[in-house]
Motif scaffolding. Sequence first.
Motif, PDB file in Angstrom:
ATOM      1  N   ASN A 220     -31.757  -6.704 -11.285  1.00 34.65           N
ATOM      2  CA  ASN A 220     -30.316  -6.399 -11.303  1.00 34.65           C
ATOM      3  C   ASN A 220     -29.487  -7.502 -11.958  1.00 34.65           C
ATOM      4  O   ASN A 220     -28.259  -7.493 -11.840  1.00 34.65           O
ATOM      5  CB  ASN A 220     -29.804  -6.138  -9.884  1.00 34.65           C
ATOM      6  CG  ASN A 220     -29.856  -7.375  -9.001  1.00 34.65           C
ATOM      7  OD1 ASN A 220     -30.480  -8.376  -9.339  1.00 34.65           O
ATOM      8  ND2 ASN A 220     -29.209  -7.307  -7.853  1.00 34.65           N
ATOM      9  N   TYR A 221     -30.132  -8.431 -12.658  1.00 38.27           N
ATOM     10  CA  TYR A 221     -29.377  -9.514 -13.297  1.00 38.27           C
ATOM     11  C   TYR A 221     -28.481  -8.971 -14.403  1.00 38.27           C
ATOM     12  O   TYR A 221     -27.324  -9.390 -14.542  1.00 38.27           O
ATOM     13  CB  TYR A 221     -30.336 -10.569 -13.859  1.00 38.27           C
ATOM     14  CG  TYR A 221     -29.640 -11.821 -14.333  1.00 38.27           C
ATOM     15  CD1 TYR A 221     -29.111 -12.724 -13.423  1.00 38.27           C
ATOM     16  CD2 TYR A 221     -29.500 -12.109 -15.686  1.00 38.27           C
ATOM     17  CE1 TYR A 221     -28.465 -13.873 -13.844  1.00 38.27           C
ATOM     18  CE2 TYR A 221     -28.865 -13.258 -16.122  1.00 38.27           C
ATOM     19  CZ  TYR A 221     -28.347 -14.140 -15.195  1.00 38.27           C
ATOM     20  OH  TYR A 221     -27.698 -15.267 -15.612  1.00 38.27           O
ATOM     21  N   ARG A 222     -28.980  -8.035 -15.188  1.00 39.88           N
ATOM     22  CA  ARG A 222     -28.150  -7.457 -16.261  1.00 39.88           C
ATOM     23  C   ARG A 222     -26.974  -6.681 -15.683  1.00 39.88           C
ATOM     24  O   ARG A 222     -25.896  -6.637 -16.287  1.00 39.88           O
ATOM     25  CB  ARG A 222     -29.000  -6.557 -17.158  1.00 39.88           C
ATOM     26  CG  ARG A 222     -29.579  -5.335 -16.466  1.00 39.88           C
ATOM     27  CD  ARG A 222     -30.333  -4.446 -17.441  1.00 39.88           C
ATOM     28  NE  ARG A 222     -31.525  -5.110 -17.942  1.00 39.88           N
ATOM     29  CZ  ARG A 222     -32.390  -4.541 -18.771  1.00 39.88           C
ATOM     30  NH1 ARG A 222     -32.162  -3.312 -19.213  1.00 39.88           N
ATOM     31  NH2 ARG A 222     -33.457  -5.186 -19.188  1.00 39.88           N
ATOM     32  N   TYR A 223     -27.173  -6.060 -14.515  1.00 37.20           N
ATOM     33  CA  TYR A 223     -26.058  -5.385 -13.858  1.00 37.20           C
ATOM     34  C   TYR A 223     -24.983  -6.393 -13.468  1.00 37.20           C
ATOM     35  O   TYR A 223     -23.781  -6.132 -13.606  1.00 37.20           O
ATOM     36  CB  TYR A 223     -26.534  -4.655 -12.606  1.00 37.20           C
ATOM     37  CG  TYR A 223     -27.549  -3.563 -12.835  1.00 37.20           C
ATOM     38  CD1 TYR A 223     -27.677  -2.959 -14.082  1.00 37.20           C
ATOM     39  CD2 TYR A 223     -28.381  -3.131 -11.816  1.00 37.20           C
ATOM     40  CE1 TYR A 223     -28.601  -1.959 -14.304  1.00 37.20           C
ATOM     41  CE2 TYR A 223     -29.308  -2.116 -12.022  1.00 37.20           C
ATOM     42  CZ  TYR A 223     -29.417  -1.546 -13.268  1.00 37.20           C
ATOM     43  OH  TYR A 223     -30.333  -0.552 -13.478  1.00 37.20           O
ATOM     44  N   PHE A 224     -25.424  -7.543 -12.965  1.00 37.11           N
ATOM     45  CA  PHE A 224     -24.498  -8.585 -12.532  1.00 37.11           C
ATOM     46  C   PHE A 224     -23.689  -9.116 -13.706  1.00 37.11           C
ATOM     47  O   PHE A 224     -22.456  -9.276 -13.608  1.00 37.11           O
ATOM     48  CB  PHE A 224     -25.288  -9.706 -11.863  1.00 37.11           C
ATOM     49  CG  PHE A 224     -24.454 -10.851 -11.365  1.00 37.11           C
ATOM     50  CD1 PHE A 224     -23.590 -10.682 -10.294  1.00 37.11           C
ATOM     51  CD2 PHE A 224     -24.521 -12.100 -11.970  1.00 37.11           C
ATOM     52  CE1 PHE A 224     -22.816 -11.733  -9.830  1.00 37.11           C
ATOM     53  CE2 PHE A 224     -23.761 -13.153 -11.512  1.00 37.11           C
ATOM     54  CZ  PHE A 224     -22.905 -12.974 -10.444  1.00 37.11           C
ATOM     55  N   ILE A 225     -24.335  -9.383 -14.828  1.00 36.58           N
ATOM     56  CA  ILE A 225     -23.641  -9.885 -16.012  1.00 36.58           C
ATOM     57  C   ILE A 225     -22.685  -8.833 -16.567  1.00 36.58           C
ATOM     58  O   ILE A 225     -21.544  -9.142 -16.965  1.00 36.58           O
ATOM     59  CB  ILE A 225     -24.658 -10.311 -17.086  1.00 36.58           C
ATOM     60  CG1 ILE A 225     -25.509 -11.492 -16.573  1.00 36.58           C
ATOM     61  CG2 ILE A 225     -23.949 -10.700 -18.370  1.00 36.58           C
ATOM     62  CD1 ILE A 225     -24.724 -12.736 -16.283  1.00 36.58           C
ATOM     63  N   THR A 226     -23.125  -7.569 -16.579  1.00 34.94           N
ATOM     64  CA  THR A 226     -22.254  -6.494 -17.057  1.00 34.94           C
ATOM     65  C   THR A 226     -21.039  -6.345 -16.154  1.00 34.94           C
ATOM     66  O   THR A 226     -19.919  -6.090 -16.623  1.00 34.94           O
ATOM     67  CB  THR A 226     -23.024  -5.172 -17.133  1.00 34.94           C
ATOM     68  OG1 THR A 226     -24.195  -5.351 -17.935  1.00 34.94           O
ATOM     69  CG2 THR A 226     -22.166  -4.081 -17.740  1.00 34.94           C
ATOM     70  N   PHE A 227     -21.242  -6.487 -14.851  1.00 36.57           N
ATOM     71  CA  PHE A 227     -20.118  -6.417 -13.909  1.00 36.57           C
ATOM     72  C   PHE A 227     -19.103  -7.525 -14.185  1.00 36.57           C
ATOM     73  O   PHE A 227     -17.897  -7.263 -14.237  1.00 36.57           O
ATOM     74  CB  PHE A 227     -20.648  -6.527 -12.481  1.00 36.57           C
ATOM     75  CG  PHE A 227     -19.628  -6.981 -11.480  1.00 36.57           C
ATOM     76  CD1 PHE A 227     -18.528  -6.192 -11.173  1.00 36.57           C
ATOM     77  CD2 PHE A 227     -19.756  -8.222 -10.853  1.00 36.57           C
ATOM     78  CE1 PHE A 227     -17.574  -6.627 -10.255  1.00 36.57           C
ATOM     79  CE2 PHE A 227     -18.814  -8.656  -9.943  1.00 36.57           C
ATOM     80  CZ  PHE A 227     -17.719  -7.857  -9.645  1.00 36.57           C
ATOM     81  N   LEU A 228     -19.559  -8.754 -14.382  1.00 26.92           N
ATOM     82  CA  LEU A 228     -18.642  -9.853 -14.654  1.00 26.92           C
ATOM     83  C   LEU A 228     -17.889  -9.628 -15.968  1.00 26.92           C
ATOM     84  O   LEU A 228     -16.666  -9.828 -16.041  1.00 26.92           O
ATOM     85  CB  LEU A 228     -19.410 -11.175 -14.711  1.00 26.92           C
ATOM     86  CG  LEU A 228     -20.024 -11.681 -13.406  1.00 26.92           C
ATOM     87  CD1 LEU A 228     -20.801 -12.968 -13.659  1.00 26.92           C
ATOM     88  CD2 LEU A 228     -18.958 -11.903 -12.346  1.00 26.92           C
ATOM     89  N   THR A 229     -18.613  -9.204 -16.999  1.00 21.41           N
ATOM     90  CA  THR A 229     -17.981  -8.989 -18.306  1.00 21.41           C
ATOM     91  C   THR A 229     -16.921  -7.893 -18.240  1.00 21.41           C
ATOM     92  O   THR A 229     -15.791  -8.061 -18.731  1.00 21.41           O
ATOM     93  CB  THR A 229     -19.045  -8.623 -19.351  1.00 21.41           C
ATOM     94  OG1 THR A 229     -20.052  -9.642 -19.395  1.00 21.41           O
ATOM     95  CG2 THR A 229     -18.423  -8.474 -20.729  1.00 21.41           C
TER      96      THR A 229
END
Length: 366
Positions: A220-229
Amino acid sequence: MTRLNMRRRRFGQIPVANDPDFGSEYRESWFKTVYKWLVTIDGDSTLNEERGYRSLPYVTNYIFFLGGRLHTLRHKDQIWLVVLAIIVAPMVLFSIFEANKLWNTRLGYKPLVFLFYYFWTMSCSFFIRTATSDAGVLPKNVHLAQLTNRFQIPQEYYNCVSLPGPRTAADPLSKVDIKYCTTCRIWRPPRASHCSTCGACIMTHDHHCFWVNNCVGQRNYRYFITFLTSTVLTAILLITNCSIHIARTKRPSHVPIAIFLLVYACLTVWYPAILLGYHIFLTGTQQTTREFLHYTHSKNPVFTVITPAQHNPYDTGSFLRNMALLILQPRGPSTFSAREIHRPGDWRFVTVPGTHSFEKLHRSQE
């Protein structure tokens, strides 16, 4: 073993290795089955063949919803619900008081309104996916060395195994460390780590985020980065839309909601923006948050200058390549699926006796 699991074992609510009642046949009512599908907090040890979401609560601290499709942590402050409210509230106010006025102007503000809703939808959806999805939980009890003497752990399992990493002219001493988790009873893959809050080992474990009440790992790391962006872009668009409305109004006192949303967005955009910048620079050096904290020995990583780690076997030497490899790494298969059916007596869902060192064992025998 946690106090919760000790209490379950005392009252016979948790399967234990070599328990004669473990695996006995049992049929439950349809109402209980539907209820357990909606929310599974403690599971039911009387069933000998279950789906993962019915058994995972025995060996982790997760609560499952909708047949294992969503999860969160038990007995924790549900701060993620407050964060979700912080995300939803400005959208509701903007929709009621601002969106219609900006959409119906003749000056071409419709794209700004559309982009605001687009990035807000991404922010909300990826926040939920980060908070409720599998971060990369690894199965338990895969490497049990001895089944006798209360599953005693050999002395050599307490050592860290260092394997040679890719040798380059710039760094011929790189190595990969492999450690044995005495709680999960597995040899952890590289970059995996145990989270005591979740009660499980996580693949490519970055950190446990209390804002989402979940770990941030490989799945879920890419989800986390997408959420921040998307959150940062949503705040910027909210600031832009409200500023336009205030600038086109002769009396700003007539648009109090626009002023409130402008101040709200200006105050809340900083934290996700700083966190996003931190992760961009961190991934550019091919480091996870745990690896960076271990390297710098700091408790405040956001306020620490990010520098490349020495003898890092994952560093390719290129900032963009490092960032792409860590953020866009394959999620990989779920190794501990909450929706699959497991066989009776599956060791991954069995609680074995707590660990003990050879020194304690030796003193108890004297």
